[in-house]
Design an enzyme around this catalytic site. Structure first.
Site, short mmCIF file in Angstrom:
data_model
loop_
_atom_site.label_atom_id
_atom_site.label_comp_id
_atom_site.label_asym_id
_atom_site.label_seq_id
_atom_site.Cartn_x
_atom_site.Cartn_y
_atom_site.Cartn_z
N SER A 109 34.11 77.32 18.78
CA SER A 109 33.82 76.87 20.14
C SER A 109 32.40 76.31 20.23
O SER A 109 31.50 76.75 19.51
CB SER A 109 33.96 78.09 21.05
OG SER A 109 33.41 77.85 22.31
N TYR A 125 32.15 87.48 23.62
CA TYR A 125 33.12 86.47 23.15
C TYR A 125 32.43 85.48 22.20
O TYR A 125 32.93 85.21 21.10
CB TYR A 125 33.72 85.72 24.35
CG TYR A 125 34.48 84.48 23.94
CD1 TYR A 125 35.73 84.58 23.32
CD2 TYR A 125 33.94 83.21 24.11
CE1 TYR A 125 36.41 83.45 22.90
CE2 TYR A 125 34.61 82.08 23.70
CZ TYR A 125 35.84 82.20 23.10
OH TYR A 125 36.51 81.08 22.67
N LYS A 175 32.81 84.53 17.96
CA LYS A 175 32.99 83.21 17.33
C LYS A 175 31.94 83.00 16.24
O LYS A 175 32.26 82.54 15.14
CB LYS A 175 32.90 82.09 18.37
CG LYS A 175 34.08 82.04 19.32
CD LYS A 175 35.40 81.76 18.60
CE LYS A 175 36.60 81.91 19.49
NZ LYS A 175 37.87 82.04 18.79
P1 NAD Z 1 45.30 81.57 24.62
O1 NAD Z 1 44.93 82.91 25.13
O2 NAD Z 1 46.15 80.70 25.47
O3 NAD Z 1 46.00 81.70 23.18
C1 NAD Z 1 45.73 82.74 22.30
C2 NAD Z 1 47.07 83.33 21.87
O4 NAD Z 1 46.83 84.36 20.91
C3 NAD Z 1 47.84 83.96 23.02
O5 NAD Z 1 49.16 83.44 23.04
C4 NAD Z 1 47.82 85.46 22.72
O6 NAD Z 1 49.01 86.08 23.15
C5 NAD Z 1 47.65 85.47 21.21
N1 NAD Z 1 46.95 86.64 20.66
C6 NAD Z 1 45.74 87.14 21.02
N2 NAD Z 1 45.43 88.21 20.25
C7 NAD Z 1 46.47 88.38 19.39
C8 NAD Z 1 46.74 89.32 18.36
N3 NAD Z 1 45.90 90.32 18.05
N4 NAD Z 1 47.89 89.21 17.66
C9 NAD Z 1 48.78 88.21 17.95
N5 NAD Z 1 48.58 87.30 18.92
C10 NAD Z 1 47.43 87.39 19.64
O7 NAD Z 1 43.93 80.83 24.25
P2 NAD Z 1 43.65 79.29 23.92
O8 NAD Z 1 42.93 78.71 25.07
O9 NAD Z 1 44.87 78.64 23.42
O10 NAD Z 1 42.59 79.46 22.76
C11 NAD Z 1 42.99 79.48 21.40
C12 NAD Z 1 41.77 79.71 20.54
O11 NAD Z 1 40.81 78.69 20.80
C13 NAD Z 1 41.07 81.04 20.80
O12 NAD Z 1 40.60 81.53 19.57
C14 NAD Z 1 39.91 80.65 21.69
O13 NAD Z 1 38.85 81.53 21.57
C15 NAD Z 1 39.57 79.28 21.13
N6 NAD Z 1 38.88 78.41 22.09
C16 NAD Z 1 39.42 78.21 23.32
C17 NAD Z 1 38.76 77.41 24.24
C18 NAD Z 1 39.32 77.20 25.62
O14 NAD Z 1 38.55 76.85 26.52
N7 NAD Z 1 40.60 77.40 25.86
C19 NAD Z 1 37.56 76.78 23.88
C20 NAD Z 1 37.04 77.00 22.60
C21 NAD Z 1 37.72 77.82 21.70
C1 WQD Z 2 32.84 74.47 33.53
C2 WQD Z 2 31.89 74.16 34.66
C3 WQD Z 2 31.03 76.08 35.84
C4 WQD Z 2 34.81 77.37 37.57
C5 WQD Z 2 33.85 78.32 29.07
C6 WQD Z 2 33.49 79.40 28.06
C7 WQD Z 2 33.22 78.81 26.72
C8 WQD Z 2 34.37 77.90 26.26
C9 WQD Z 2 34.79 76.94 27.32
C10 WQD Z 2 35.86 79.08 24.78
C11 WQD Z 2 30.68 75.10 34.71
C12 WQD Z 2 31.87 75.22 36.74
C13 WQD Z 2 33.85 76.66 36.87
C14 WQD Z 2 34.73 77.41 38.98
C15 WQD Z 2 32.79 76.02 38.89
N1 WQD Z 2 35.55 78.65 25.94
N2 WQD Z 2 32.87 75.98 37.52
N3 WQD Z 2 33.72 76.72 39.59
O1 WQD Z 2 31.52 77.44 31.35
O2 WQD Z 2 31.76 75.38 29.92
O3 WQD Z 2 32.76 77.46 29.18
O4 WQD Z 2 34.99 77.62 28.57
O5 WQD Z 2 35.28 79.07 23.76
O6 WQD Z 2 33.02 79.85 25.85
O7 WQD Z 2 32.36 80.08 28.54
O8 WQD Z 2 33.73 76.24 31.17
O9 WQD Z 2 35.55 75.76 32.73
O10 WQD Z 2 34.31 77.96 32.94
O11 WQD Z 2 33.15 75.85 33.57
O12 WQD Z 2 31.89 75.42 39.49
O13 WQD Z 2 35.54 78.06 39.64
O14 WQD Z 2 32.58 74.34 35.91
O15 WQD Z 2 29.91 76.55 36.52
O16 WQD Z 2 29.58 74.35 35.07
P1 WQD Z 2 32.34 76.64 30.45
P2 WQD Z 2 34.27 76.51 32.62
#
Ligand code: NAD
Ligand code: WQD
Length: 335
Positions: A124, A149, A153
């Protein structure tokens, strides 16, 4: 060409499963449904005409994981399974460390024992914290993480690098910026449980009348309109990057590889710009109010994704408005 996809029924995982199937890979999903739902599996089949193998269990259950490796000829893994709620991670640090690190280590143990390479990890942009320079490239220093979190990562990245070096494995660390949107079919997308923390699901639920109005967390940031700037990347574009990264690892001649890529659009958008883009894309007005800043929020983060373009031949193709249109289609489907 069987690929294990952990967390493959989740938001980014399900879109990546679709792209892997469309590219001729066979997919084996392990997902304990802790943050996803079983109907996504049927919808993946509807979209692709193919049915992935599915095992509903927690990756911390080593013996069950071992059986999956025994039953399939696994060539590589795309590892999505993790808990991802930043606020919750502060309240439940042990649960986050246990889930995110142990489930990763268990898969790596199987890779080591069975001499499998090709491991892709969901990292991330959060590992950069508030970077000193924009756009952020892969050489930007990693900052002390703000949340448990984010720490998981950074720790996972370190574990994977050590694993690759010691065991001569090929790994790819994909640092996503802010994934948004849903599949154009409207059949898979993000399923936030409870009140969404992330901006786009909150905007979408406000449009649907589930939330009364969007709270914009601060408009006194040093940005042109005062609201923070992020790099919103369309989830299908993001999913395609996984296929490209996997193909590169598989064809990589050297035994050991540590690839690191930023996956973003290279363009920053403010919160107000996202709201306006949603309104333009859907014709639905978003009521909002300006509130105090949210603790831990950074001012600005957007990617330099040139390395992914150069080495993977990948770049984001979808505009913010197009991505937001798909979110709205998905919201209407799940309503
Ligand atoms: P998500 O929660 O939709 O998907 C994660 C999936 O993993 C879920 O379906 C959950 O049921 C499963 N899971 C969790 N723990 C498990 C375990 N111990 N065993 C088996 N299954 C398990 O999340 P996402 O948004 O699809 O994110 C996927 C990955 O990408 C995550 O590692 C997250 O940290 C990373 N990521 C997400 C974002 C974002 O904003 N969505 C941004 C950067 C990184
Ligand atoms: C985006 C912008 C908020 C909600 C998060 C995780 C980060 C990564 C991505 C996984 C910010 C603003 C949001 C609301 C708002 N995930 N906001 N009102 O903060 O970039 O990051 O998701 O790895 O780890 O922290 O994303 O979508 O939460 O916010 O004003 O109800 O929207 O302040 O500026 P963020 P976000």
């Amino acid at each position: 060409m069987q690929i294990l996809v952990t967390g493959g029924l989740g938001y980014i995982g399900s879109h990546t499963v679709v792209e892997l199937l469309n590219n001729g890979f066979e997919v084996v999903i392990v997902d304990d449904l802790s943050n996803s739902e079983k109907f996504i599996l049927n919808n993946i089949e509807e979209i692709t005409g193919k049915k992935p193998a599915f095992y509903p269990f927690d990756l911390k259950r080593k013996e069950l994981l071992s059986q999956v490796f025994e039953a399939h000829n696994i060539l590589g893994c795309v590892n999505f399974a993790a808990f991802k709620a930043v606020g919750e991670s502060q309240e439940k640090p042990l649960e986050y460390y246990e889930n995110n690190l142990f489930s990763l280590i268990n898969v790596l143990q199987e890779f080591k024992a069975r001499n499998i390479s090709n491991f892709i990890f969901s990292s991330s942009c959060t590992v950069y914290g508030q970077a000193d320079k924009m756009p952020i490239d892969e050489n930007a220093p990693l900052k002390t993480p703000e949340s448990v979190y984010a720490k998981t990562k950074q720790m996972s990245e370190e574990i994977l690098k050590d694993f690759a070096l010691a065991n001569r494995k090929k790994i790819s660390l994909l640092r996503y910026f802010n994934p948004i949107g849903a599949h154009p079919s409207g059949k898979i997308g993000e399923l936030p449980i409870g009140v969404p923390n992330n901006l786009v699901p909150y905007v979408t639920q406000t449009a649907a009348g589930i939330r009364e109005k969007l709270k914009i967390w601060g408009n006194d940031y040093p940005t042109p309109d005062g609201t923070p700037i992020r790099d919103y990347i369309y989830v299908v574009d993001l999913a395609k990057a996984h296929v490209a990264a996997l193909k590169k690892l598989i064809s990589e001649k050297s035994e050991t590889a540590i690839d690191i890529y930023n996956l973003g659009t290279g363009k920053g958008s403010s919160v107000l710009e996202v709201v306006r883009a949603f309104e333009t894309a859907t014709g639905v007005k978003i009521p909002y109010e300006i509130c105090d800043r949210r603790a831990g929020d950074i001012t600005m983060a957007y990617a330099n994704a040139d390395k992914a373009e150069k080495e993977l031949g990948w770049k984001s193709e979808t505009t913010l408005e197009e991505a937001l249109k798909t979110t709205w289609k998905w919201q209407k489907y799940i309503k």
